[in-house]
Motif scaffolding. Structure first.
Motif, mmCIF file in Angstrom:
data_model
loop_
_atom_site.group_PDB
_atom_site.id
_atom_site.type_symbol
_atom_site.label_atom_id
_atom_site.label_comp_id
_atom_site.label_asym_id
_atom_site.label_seq_id
_atom_site.Cartn_x
_atom_site.Cartn_y
_atom_site.Cartn_z
ATOM 1 N N LEU A 47 -6.049 5.079 7.646
ATOM 2 C CA LEU A 47 -4.751 4.825 8.279
ATOM 3 C C LEU A 47 -4.491 5.933 9.291
ATOM 4 O O LEU A 47 -4.620 7.107 8.952
ATOM 5 C CB LEU A 47 -3.621 4.864 7.245
ATOM 6 N N PRO A 48 -4.132 5.592 10.518
ATOM 7 C CA PRO A 48 -3.825 6.664 11.465
ATOM 8 C C PRO A 48 -2.599 7.464 11.025
ATOM 9 O O PRO A 48 -1.633 6.885 10.525
ATOM 10 C CB PRO A 48 -3.565 5.931 12.779
ATOM 11 N N VAL A 49 -2.662 8.759 11.196
ATOM 12 C CA VAL A 49 -1.561 9.635 10.762
ATOM 13 C C VAL A 49 -0.950 10.364 11.951
ATOM 14 O O VAL A 49 0.261 10.355 12.152
ATOM 15 C CB VAL A 49 -2.065 10.660 9.721
ATOM 16 N N ASP A 52 3.005 4.488 -3.344
ATOM 17 C CA ASP A 52 2.572 3.512 -2.339
ATOM 18 C C ASP A 52 2.724 4.126 -0.944
ATOM 19 O O ASP A 52 3.669 4.876 -0.691
ATOM 20 C CB ASP A 52 3.433 2.243 -2.421
ATOM 21 N N ALA A 53 1.802 3.783 -0.072
ATOM 22 C CA ALA A 53 1.861 4.308 1.295
ATOM 23 C C ALA A 53 2.900 3.528 2.108
ATOM 24 O O ALA A 53 3.028 2.315 1.949
ATOM 25 C CB ALA A 53 0.502 4.186 1.952
ATOM 26 N N VAL A 54 3.625 4.236 2.966
ATOM 27 C CA VAL A 54 4.647 3.603 3.796
ATOM 28 C C VAL A 54 4.258 3.790 5.260
ATOM 29 O O VAL A 54 4.011 4.909 5.704
ATOM 30 C CB VAL A 54 6.037 4.217 3.520
ATOM 31 N N LEU A 55 4.196 2.665 5.963
ATOM 32 C CA LEU A 55 3.761 2.698 7.361
ATOM 33 C C LEU A 55 4.895 2.368 8.297
ATOM 34 O O LEU A 55 5.713 1.498 8.018
ATOM 35 C CB LEU A 55 2.642 1.679 7.593
ATOM 36 N N GLY A 106 2.700 2.626 14.324
ATOM 37 C CA GLY A 106 1.815 3.702 14.757
ATOM 38 C C GLY A 106 1.022 4.339 13.639
ATOM 39 O O GLY A 106 -0.081 4.799 13.868
ATOM 40 N N GLY A 107 1.563 4.385 12.445
ATOM 41 C CA GLY A 107 0.784 5.034 11.397
ATOM 42 C C GLY A 107 1.565 5.335 10.146
ATOM 43 O O GLY A 107 2.667 4.813 9.928
ATOM 44 N N LEU A 108 0.983 6.233 9.354
ATOM 45 C CA LEU A 108 1.551 6.570 8.044
ATOM 46 C C LEU A 108 2.817 7.414 8.204
ATOM 47 O O LEU A 108 2.861 8.351 9.000
ATOM 48 C CB LEU A 108 0.501 7.360 7.257
ATOM 49 N N LEU A 109 3.856 7.057 7.432
ATOM 50 C CA LEU A 109 5.122 7.809 7.469
ATOM 51 C C LEU A 109 5.267 8.716 6.252
ATOM 52 O O LEU A 109 5.794 9.814 6.345
ATOM 53 C CB LEU A 109 6.298 6.832 7.443
ATOM 54 N N GLY A 110 4.849 8.205 5.106
ATOM 55 C CA GLY A 110 5.012 8.982 3.880
ATOM 56 C C GLY A 110 4.607 8.152 2.687
ATOM 57 O O GLY A 110 3.922 7.130 2.828
ATOM 58 N N ARG A 111 5.029 8.618 1.512
ATOM 59 C CA ARG A 111 4.697 7.915 0.274
ATOM 60 C C ARG A 111 5.959 7.675 -0.527
ATOM 61 O O ARG A 111 6.918 8.453 -0.462
ATOM 62 C CB ARG A 111 3.725 8.753 -0.548
ATOM 63 N N VAL A 112 5.953 6.600 -1.288
ATOM 64 C CA VAL A 112 7.099 6.285 -2.136
ATOM 65 C C VAL A 112 7.156 7.324 -3.250
ATOM 66 O O VAL A 112 6.164 7.557 -3.937
ATOM 67 C CB VAL A 112 6.955 4.858 -2.719
ATOM 68 N N SER A 113 8.320 7.954 -3.399
ATOM 69 C CA SER A 113 8.429 8.989 -4.436
ATOM 70 C C SER A 113 9.169 8.483 -5.663
ATOM 71 O O SER A 113 8.982 9.010 -6.764
ATOM 72 C CB SER A 113 9.127 10.229 -3.888
ATOM 73 N N SER A 114 10.041 7.498 -5.487
ATOM 74 C CA SER A 114 10.703 6.908 -6.664
ATOM 75 C C SER A 114 11.195 5.519 -6.301
ATOM 76 O O SER A 114 11.391 5.211 -5.116
ATOM 77 C CB SER A 114 11.869 7.782 -7.119
ATOM 78 N N SER A 171 -6.534 10.863 10.459
ATOM 79 C CA SER A 171 -6.308 9.639 9.686
ATOM 80 C C SER A 171 -6.469 9.953 8.200
ATOM 81 O O SER A 171 -6.890 11.050 7.840
ATOM 82 C CB SER A 171 -7.298 8.551 10.116
ATOM 83 N N THR A 172 -6.122 8.959 7.384
ATOM 84 C CA THR A 172 -6.370 9.172 5.955
ATOM 85 C C THR A 172 -7.870 9.095 5.717
ATOM 86 O O THR A 172 -8.597 8.457 6.470
ATOM 87 C CB THR A 172 -5.655 8.108 5.099
ATOM 88 N N SER A 173 -8.289 9.741 4.668
ATOM 89 C CA SER A 173 -9.725 9.854 4.426
ATOM 90 C C SER A 173 -10.349 8.498 4.090
ATOM 91 O O SER A 173 -9.747 7.692 3.380
ATOM 92 C CB SER A 173 -9.953 10.822 3.273
ATOM 93 N N PRO A 174 -11.554 8.224 4.606
ATOM 94 C CA PRO A 174 -12.233 6.966 4.264
ATOM 95 C C PRO A 174 -12.536 6.870 2.772
ATOM 96 O O PRO A 174 -12.711 5.789 2.246
ATOM 97 C CB PRO A 174 -13.526 7.005 5.076
ATOM 98 N N ALA A 175 -12.615 8.019 2.105
ATOM 99 C CA ALA A 175 -12.929 8.014 0.668
ATOM 100 C C ALA A 175 -11.689 8.284 -0.169
ATOM 101 O O ALA A 175 -11.802 8.641 -1.334
ATOM 102 C CB ALA A 175 -13.989 9.061 0.386
ATOM 103 N N SER A 176 -10.496 8.115 0.439
ATOM 104 C CA SER A 176 -9.269 8.449 -0.279
ATOM 105 C C SER A 176 -9.027 7.501 -1.440
ATOM 106 O O SER A 176 -9.243 6.294 -1.339
ATOM 107 C CB SER A 176 -8.092 8.386 0.689
#
Lengths: 169, 248
Positions: B211-213, B128-131, B134-142, B199-204
């Motif tokens: 999402l702004p990065v 899951d994406a973590v915001l 301002g924008g994206l921080l990272g992803r849930v790893s566990s 930002s994250t890709s529109p086709a992601s």
């Protein structure tokens, strides 16, 4: 005197390692890099309890710490090695309790831990590592070793004092 | 005694009588050519006590916010419609946001991660994406039932596909351990400049789209095998106490 692993209170002190890792405030680190808490705890334990107990404790703490962190690199090899080495130093030489000696041993231990982690990064991402990542790796090693070496004399001396004064069963 | 008369005196007297009119005319010509500067300045000076105060400014700002929000909604709806037409995954419309407190953080050091005070029980899952603000921080790893561990974008080796809207190019954002990840491209000749939004890709399909990065800070066109750039992330993990997890 009973061995440390036979005393529940001494074993319970190992719980401080993951707790301290999770709760380290940013100001306790050097440039944001936290001290190596397993090294700070393992040094007095191994010095007081010998090489086998030191290596096994290193393994146990390493397993817990690897569980707390992201997968990829492991602290177990360095901690087992350090536990064995410090245990031999403690059992063969005069008791090591001077602040400078404790600090220096912890500094060396933290450097070794950092170098094994950097070596694992080399294995994961291929040789040679990107320049930025290499720079960051060495920066982290030096910062962590310095803050660990500075904190250890205070904490390890206290641990040694408490463990030696603790009445045996 | 006969009055003293001079020839032409009456002509000057006539001109003197016209002087006010001529002055007025000259003034009007000046006003014309100065585009009424004197009038507007005078009006500004007189009307200053009646100018719109801070309250009115707030109304305008508020109205502007409403306008921007409604515009964003319209664009989002439009975006969803277009994505539907393109048969892309419509994650953007289906995600839910879960606010979670940061209970432990290790933004520097060997493992760059955050521990959150909410986990699988609240619907948080791996990747899951973590915001942050301002924008994206990272992803849930566990996850555990009550906590979630987030791998920060700066963590060594953490890779996500990103998009540069201005130059319409894709890149790979790679964590290098330092606070500024590296942006790697496939092509060599790209129109990438410092200041470009990432930002994250529109086709992601792995992350919610758009999402702004971060912002491109420096570009290295000599990098091998292709152009690389240094990116300054917008959201800073060092000072964040609460984050939002985009659950799927």
């Amino acid at each position: 005197m009973a061995r440390l692993y036979q005393r529940p209170m001494c074993i319970a002190s190992s719980l401080m390692v993951p707790m301290a890792t999770l709760a380290t405030p940013p100001w306790l680190g050097l440039d944001g890099v936290p001290p190596a808490w397993p090294v700070i705890w393992l040094l007095p334990w191994a010095l007081a309890d010998g090489p086998v107990s030191g290596a096994l404790s290193g393994l146990a703490v390493g397993l817990v710490m690897d569980g707390l962190h992201l997968s990829g690199s492991s602290q177990i090899p360095a901690l087992v090695l350090l536990g064995w080495w410090w245990g031999r130093l403690g059992s063969r030489a005069q008791p090591i309790q001077r602040s400078l000696n404790l600090g220096l041993l912890a500094w060396l231990g933290s450097m070794l831990l950092g170098i094994t982690l950097l070596a694992q990064l080399h294995i994961r991402f291929g040789w040679p590592l990107a320049l930025e990542m290499q720079g960051w790796g060495w920066h982290t090693i030096w910062c962590q070793a310095l803050i660990t070496g500075l904190l250890t004399p205070m904490l390890a001396s206290l641990q040694l004092l408490l463990w030696r004064r603790m009445p045996s069963k | 005694m006969a009055p003293f008369l001079r020839p032409g005196n009456s002509r000057w007297r006539g001109l003197g009588q016209l002087t006010p009119l001529l002055l007025l005319l000259a003034g009007l010509v000046l006003v014309r050519f100065s585009k009424g500067a004197g009038f507007t300045d005078a009006y500004a000076l007189i009307s200053r006590p009646f100018w719109p105060g801070p309250a009115q400014r707030e109304w305008i700002v508020s109205a502007n916010d409403v306008q921007q929000t409604s515009r964003l909604k319209l664009l989002e709806r439009d975006n969803q419609r277009l994505r539907g037409l393109l048969s892309l995954q419509q994650r953007g419309s289906q995600v839910g946001l879960v606010s979670a407190a940061v209970i432990a953080r290790r933004p520097r050091g060997w493992w760059q991660l955050l521990d959150l005070g909410k986990g699988a029980l609240q619907g948080i899952a791996v990747n899951d994406a973590v915001l942050g603000p301002g924008g994206l921080l990272g992803r849930v790893s566990s996850t555990t039932p009550a906590t979630a561990r987030v791998k920060l974008l700066t963590a060594p080796g953490h890779e996500i596909g990103v998009w540069l809207p201005r130059s319409r190019s894709h890149g790979l954002l790679v964590g290098m351990g330092s606070s500024r990840p590296q942006l790697r491209f496939i092509d060599r000749d790209l129109d990438v400049r410092p200041g470009d939004l990432v930002s994250t890709s529109p086709a992601s399909t792995l992350l919610p789209p758009n999402l702004p990065v971060g912002v491109v800070q420096a570009v290295n066109e000599q990098a091998a095998p292709a152009t690389a750039a240094v990116v300054q992330l917008i959201a800073s993990p060092e000072a964040i106490d609460w984050v939002q997890v985009m659950t799927r």
